[in-house]
Every structure is written in structure tokens, then in C-alpha cells.
Design an enzyme around this catalytic site. Structure first.
Site, mmCIF file in Angstrom:
data_model
loop_
_atom_site.group_PDB
_atom_site.id
_atom_site.type_symbol
_atom_site.label_atom_id
_atom_site.label_comp_id
_atom_site.label_asym_id
_atom_site.label_seq_id
_atom_site.Cartn_x
_atom_site.Cartn_y
_atom_site.Cartn_z
ATOM 1 N N ASP A 105 42.449 46.329 40.888
ATOM 2 C CA ASP A 105 42.509 45.347 41.477
ATOM 3 C C ASP A 105 41.572 44.296 40.801
ATOM 4 O O ASP A 105 40.637 44.461 40.304
ATOM 5 C CB ASP A 105 41.719 45.459 42.914
HETATM 6 N N1 URA Z 1 41.599 52.126 44.053
HETATM 7 C C1 URA Z 1 41.413 50.898 44.612
HETATM 8 O O1 URA Z 1 41.522 50.700 45.707
HETATM 9 N N2 URA Z 1 41.356 49.727 43.638
HETATM 10 C C2 URA Z 1 41.439 49.832 42.158
HETATM 11 O O2 URA Z 1 41.227 48.880 41.614
HETATM 12 C C3 URA Z 1 41.614 51.192 41.911
HETATM 13 C C4 URA Z 1 41.695 52.315 42.679
#
Ligand code: URA
Length: 241
Positions: A105
Site C-alpha cells: 500500500d
Molecule cells: N497488507 C496490507 O494491509 N498492506 C500492505 O501493504 C501489505 C500487506
């Protein structure tokens, strides 16, 4: 303009040696560009240059490269962004076209791989063989109690189905290390939310056998052939986290 880097840095980025080791190789007259021995580590190398070490090709165009990057927050993990936000690909050398392996993310920091090796990327992200990935999550509403930990370990109900069993360790009142062998969208955030502890900060610290270690935020390093082999082996050995 064609991007170029200094020869010492080019060799180090290609995983040939450390920066200092690369400079020693150059001074020992073992490195050539276009067939001519080069002794200056500061000599610029461009995409069009054929660099060799002891006569064997190195770097761009010679094959597959894999970089580990410590992704900062605010950087997207796609190769291109229509909204023109900074991309993780822009953090690594531009001699070859690189693609991120999987996604983090925009607000997640930590370990992400970039490669031009489509087969390796496929192996590392294929749902059937997905390698375990470990995240460090700082969560709200501490302390995280045993009940929440057990639920996370067993699997929690998410809107796209329950999460698979996971390894979860509490390393502080508000800090968890969660190892997943699946990679659904915002999965760690949704799992923690589901047990009443929304994520405040999320960092990926390990992909299979590969640790983020002390790589500074925003920095990259080329993986050695042994590290790439270890990743390959981890991805073809199905099993629980
Ligand atoms: N899980 C998440 O919630 N975000 C990420 O970036 C990776 C794994």
C-alpha cells in the site's frame, strides 16, 4: 538524455561486489568497457555500454537483476502511476526496465523487490506457492490481548473470505509481527481492524528468507545470486507459514 552512473556504482548495483570491492576490481584492471580496460571507478557508464568483468558481461542487458528496496511511505509500488506520484521503480538504477514484485500500500514501508525477471516475479507472487511475508504492524488500542492474537492466528472473517492461518507474534503492547502466505489487498490492515486494532503503521520486514535488515528507507541494493536462489527455493516449497 540517456541515464548514466559511475562504473563503481554500476558494478555494485549489479551485485558484482560492494562499492569498495568494485573499485578494487577496477584498479586491478579486471573491468572493461567496450573491450577497453578502464581504471577509473568514476567513469560514467550508460545503457549502451558493454561492461565486462574478467571478460564476462555484467549488468544491463546481460540478464536478470533483482533489487531489494526499502519503500518509503507516500511512494506507489506500481511501475507507473497515472496520478504521477513517485514510484518505487524510480528508487533503483534505470539501466534496465524493472517491475515491482507484488504490491505494498502507498502508506506501507519496507521490503519490496524489483526485477526484470518475469519468471521469478511470477514464482514469488503465485497464490499457490506464495512465499511467506512478514509485516511489523503498530496498532491502535493496545494492549493486544491473547484473544485477538488467537483470532489472527486462526483466521479472521474478511469480506473476501476468511484469512488463512498465520504466524502472529506480539513484540510489544501495540506491535505485532504477522507472517502471511497470502497477499490479498490491504490484508494485514483488514485483519487487524477485524480484531479491533486498526493499523497505525505497517512495514514489511521479510520476504521468505530475505530480511529488510538495515537497508535505509529509500535505498536499494542488488541481491546476490545466492539470495535469488534462496528466494526461488522458498517459492517452490509449499507449506504453512
Ligand atoms: N497488507 C496490507 O494491509 N498492506 C500492505 O501493504 C501489505 C500487506
Amino acid at each position: 538524455m540517456v541515464p548514466s552512473v559511475r562504473l563503481g556504482k554500476f558494478l555494485a548495483s549489479a551485485g558484482v561486489a560492494s562499492r569498495r570491492g568494485a573499485e578494487e576490481l577496477i584498479r586491478a584492471r579486471r573491468v572493461s568497457i567496450g573491450g577497453a580496460v578502464v581504471t577509473d571507478p568514476a567513469r560514467d557508464v550508460g545503457v549502451e555500454d558493454a561492461v565486462t568483468l574478467d571478460g564476462a558481461p555484467v549488468g544491463a542487458g546481460t540478464g536478470r537483476v533483482v533489487y531489494a528496496v526499502n519503500k518509503p511511505a507516500g511512494v506507489v509500488s506500481t511501475a507507473r502511476d497515472p496520478q504521477r506520484r513517485p514510484t518505487v521503480v524510480s528508487l533503483a538504477p534505470a539501466e534496465v526496465r524493472l517491475y515491482p514484485v507484488g504490491r505494498l500500500d502507498i502508506d506501507t514501508t519496507g521490503l519490496i523487490l524489483l526485477t526484470n525477471d518475469g519468471e521469478l516475479a511470477h514464482l514469488l507472487t503465485h497464490p499457490r506457492y506464495e512465499v511467506p511475508k512478514t509485516y511489523r504492524a503498530v496498532v491502535a488500542r493496545p494492549p493486544v490481548r491473547e484473544r485477538a492474537l488467537s483470532a489472527l492466528r486462526a483466521g479472521v472473517e474478511l469480506d473476501d473470505g476468511p484469512s488463512l492461518p498465520a504466524r502472529v507474534e506480539r513484540i510489544g503492547a501495540d506491535t505485532l509481527e504477522i507472517t502471511l502466505r497470502e497477499g490479498r489487498k490491504r490484508q494485514v490492515r483488514r485483519m487487524c481492524e477485524a480484531v479491533g486494532h486498526p493499523v497505525r503503521r505497517l512495514q514489511r520486514i521479510r520476504i521468505g528468507p530475505l530480511e529488510l535488515g538495515s537497508l535505509p528507507v529509500g535505498a536499494h541494493r542488488a541481491l546476490s545470486a545466492d539470495e535469488v536462489d534462496a528466494l526461488r527455493r522458498a517459492s517452490v516449497r509449499p507449506g504453512g507459514p
